[in-house]
Write an enzyme that holds these catalytic residues in place. Structure first.
Site, mmCIF file in Angstrom:
data_model
loop_
_atom_site.group_PDB
_atom_site.id
_atom_site.type_symbol
_atom_site.label_atom_id
_atom_site.label_comp_id
_atom_site.label_asym_id
_atom_site.label_seq_id
_atom_site.Cartn_x
_atom_site.Cartn_y
_atom_site.Cartn_z
ATOM 1 N N THR A 38 -6.632 -0.081 11.327
ATOM 2 C CA THR A 38 -6.863 0.089 10.117
ATOM 3 C C THR A 38 -6.623 -0.999 9.353
ATOM 4 O O THR A 38 -7.066 -0.821 8.125
ATOM 5 C CB THR A 38 -5.634 1.214 9.791
ATOM 6 O OG1 THR A 38 -4.370 0.639 9.582
ATOM 7 C CG2 THR A 38 -5.636 2.370 10.397
ATOM 8 N N CYS B 192 0.949 -1.021 -0.021
ATOM 9 C CA CYS B 192 -0.059 -0.033 0.003
ATOM 10 C C CYS B 192 0.920 1.268 0.082
ATOM 11 O O CYS B 192 2.069 1.045 0.093
ATOM 12 C CB CYS B 192 -0.906 0.076 0.964
ATOM 13 S SG CYS B 192 -0.002 0.146 2.848
ATOM 14 N N SER C 180 1.059 -10.313 10.060
ATOM 15 C CA SER C 180 0.344 -9.145 9.291
ATOM 16 C C SER C 180 -1.005 -9.441 9.525
ATOM 17 O O SER C 180 -1.889 -10.212 8.927
ATOM 18 C CB SER C 180 0.866 -9.135 7.713
ATOM 19 O OG SER C 180 0.033 -8.386 7.075
ATOM 20 N N SER C 181 -1.900 -8.477 9.942
ATOM 21 C CA SER C 181 -3.088 -8.369 10.359
ATOM 22 C C SER C 181 -3.908 -8.390 8.883
ATOM 23 O O SER C 181 -4.831 -9.080 8.814
ATOM 24 C CB SER C 181 -3.442 -7.172 11.226
ATOM 25 O OG SER C 181 -5.082 -7.202 11.180
ATOM 26 N N ASN C 182 -3.563 -7.640 8.221
ATOM 27 C CA ASN C 182 -4.289 -7.298 6.757
ATOM 28 C C ASN C 182 -4.112 -8.677 6.021
ATOM 29 O O ASN C 182 -5.082 -9.266 5.250
ATOM 30 C CB ASN C 182 -4.059 -6.110 6.011
ATOM 31 C CG ASN C 182 -2.506 -6.195 5.605
ATOM 32 O OD1 ASN C 182 -2.446 -6.808 4.410
ATOM 33 N ND2 ASN C 182 -1.503 -5.560 5.945
ATOM 34 N N GLU D 107 0.113 -1.325 15.736
ATOM 35 C CA GLU D 107 -0.688 -0.293 15.746
ATOM 36 C C GLU D 107 -1.607 0.061 16.931
ATOM 37 O O GLU D 107 -1.863 0.957 17.364
ATOM 38 C CB GLU D 107 -1.481 -0.527 14.509
ATOM 39 C CG GLU D 107 -2.356 0.705 14.323
ATOM 40 C CD GLU D 107 -3.273 0.719 13.085
ATOM 41 O OE1 GLU D 107 -4.329 1.311 13.106
ATOM 42 O OE2 GLU D 107 -2.908 -0.054 12.115
ATOM 43 N N HIS E 17 -0.972 -6.169 18.668
ATOM 44 C CA HIS E 17 -0.369 -5.519 17.259
ATOM 45 C C HIS E 17 0.066 -4.346 17.557
ATOM 46 O O HIS E 17 -0.320 -3.221 18.504
ATOM 47 C CB HIS E 17 -1.694 -5.369 16.539
ATOM 48 C CG HIS E 17 -1.144 -5.191 15.053
ATOM 49 N ND1 HIS E 17 -1.092 -3.939 14.681
ATOM 50 C CD2 HIS E 17 -1.103 -6.063 14.005
ATOM 51 C CE1 HIS E 17 -0.790 -3.780 13.092
ATOM 52 N NE2 HIS E 17 -0.716 -5.273 12.876
ATOM 53 N N CYS F 293 2.040 5.681 9.128
ATOM 54 C CA CYS F 293 1.246 5.999 7.847
ATOM 55 C C CYS F 293 0.028 7.050 7.993
ATOM 56 O O CYS F 293 -0.432 6.863 9.300
ATOM 57 C CB CYS F 293 0.506 4.622 7.700
ATOM 58 S SG CYS F 293 -0.717 4.687 6.351
ATOM 59 N N CYS G 76 -8.467 1.566 6.574
ATOM 60 C CA CYS G 76 -7.475 2.395 5.368
ATOM 61 C C CYS G 76 -8.156 1.811 4.014
ATOM 62 O O CYS G 76 -8.514 0.702 3.759
ATOM 63 C CB CYS G 76 -6.112 2.162 5.433
ATOM 64 S SG CYS G 76 -5.485 0.705 4.645
#
Length: 376
Positions: free
Chosen positions: A221, A32, A289-291, A154, A152, A124, A259
């Site tokens: 996000t 991203c 990685s969460s996403n 973030e 996490h 970010c 996001c």
């Protein structure tokens, strides 16, 4: 980190057929804007400060290959899996310290400033967005409910900010945990039941009776957007059941902080698996990685055999090393790749996964399937 193979797929409808193998890529995947920016900043810092030690506070992004690349190029890590053990005490005023894309806990930022070193912040903008909204909610007397993964990077940064601003928070991971919160909000369960099940995700000294009078929902996000929306509806309905429409207006705020890139990648995954033509799905990205995990969840829920893998080394003809969608530990599975017949494999990559690593996975699958992809 660019790949001619992946560029070719983008330019030719996200599909490529070679022999019995068809590669079908999601239409949005990979780096991203925020990740691309963070990686670029580290690369420029290494070049711009010759002779200086370059420190990264923690993983710059959740991709082991990228973090190892920076280690090989001389960067050091203060915290986390790639730290060399020196920690903050090893920093000097002559060093350069880089804050990752996920942001940093307030205390970590203060320690960096105390050293007098040069600080480069790659946070970010999409991560800053919920931070700014949270500050306004705290000023208005709202406790922050965070749809997030506890621990996490973030989320840790967000919780630290809330405490620093004098606020309270409660982290809920999914609709199941949100249901526990809602049972308290609508009066069906006592405070003790809530704290027994969700207390690990509550701020110090949290008192449900006092602190959940007014709640504001934000999201990490990179969470599953459909779940964030569902949790918002659940909390709104619970407050409404107990106090009516006026209570909802007075006591609840919902602000979508997923996001754009996360949303686009999730939408593209939904579209890909909805075709019903995918024999198996490979989701490439770091296990933390969460996403990436949420992309795998979308495919698995659609009934597609789905494997979340880190890179091409995860693949062999007789087994695949992967992390199941509801697990935190990788496993090995046999018989994952059909030995013969037409094969349509879906691919996507998390927001921290470079195109080069996705391409290497594609070429490895082709090799194991007995076909050769074009050299571009």
């Amino acid at each position: 980190y660019a790949s001619p193979l992946v560029d070719h797929l983008r330019a030719h409808g996200y599909t490529l057929t070679a022999g019995r193998l068809t590669i079908a890529c999601a239409e949005r995947f990979g780096f991203c804007w925020g990740v691309d920016k963070a990686v670029d900043i580290v690369e420029h810092a290494i070049a711009a400060y010759p002779g200086k030690r370059i420190w990264v506070l923690n993983e710059i992004i959740h991709n082991p290959g990228v973090n190892r690349d920076f280690l090989r190029r001389g960067a050091r890590f203060i915290k986390g899996a790639y730290a060399d053990g020196g920690g903050f005490e090893a920093l000097t005023a002559d060093d350069v310290a880089i804050i990752p894309a996920f942001s940093a806990e307030v205390e970590d930022g203060q320690q960096l400033q105390a050293t007098g070193c040069t600080i480069i912040d790659t946070t970010c903008p999409w991560v800053l967005k919920p931070h700014l909204r949270t500050k306004r909610n705290i000023e208005a007397g709202y406790t922050t409910v965070i749809h997030a993964t506890l621990g996490h990077d973030e989320t840790r940064a967000t919780c630290s900010l809330i405490l620093h601003e004098g606020g309270k928070y409660l982290v809920v991971r999914d609709p199941e945990e949100a249901r526990v919160l809602c049972d308290f909000l609508d009066g069906r369960a006592p405070a003790g039941a809530l704290m027994e099940k969700l207390g690990r995700g509550a701020s110090p000294g949290f008192d449900p009776e006092r602190d959940l009078d007014r709640v504001a929902l934000i999201n990490q996000t990179t969470m599953l957007a459909s779940e964030s929306r569902e949790i918002g509806r659940m909390i709104e309905a619970a407050i409404g059941r107990r106090g009516g429409e006026q209570a909802v207006e007075d006591r609840f705020r919902d602000f979508d902080t997923i996001c754009n890139a996360t949303q686009e990648n999730q939408d593209a995954m939904v579209k890909l698996v909805a075709t019903g033509r995918i024999d198996l799905m490979l989701v490439v990205g770091g296990y933390n990685s969460s996403n990436t995990r949420n992309l795998a969840r979308i495919a698995a829920r659609a009934g597609v055999p789905t494997y979340h893998i880190e890179d091409a080394s995860s693949l062999a003809a007789d087994r695949i090393r992967h992390q199941p969608v509801e697990s935190r530990e990788p496993v090995e599975t046999a018989g994952w790749l059909p030995a013969e017949g037409a094969l349509r494999v879906g691919f996507t990559a998390g927001a921290s996964t470079p195109d080069t690593r996705l391409a290497s996975v594609m070429r490895r699958v082709a090799e194991l399937a007995g076909v050769e992809l074009p050299r571009l």
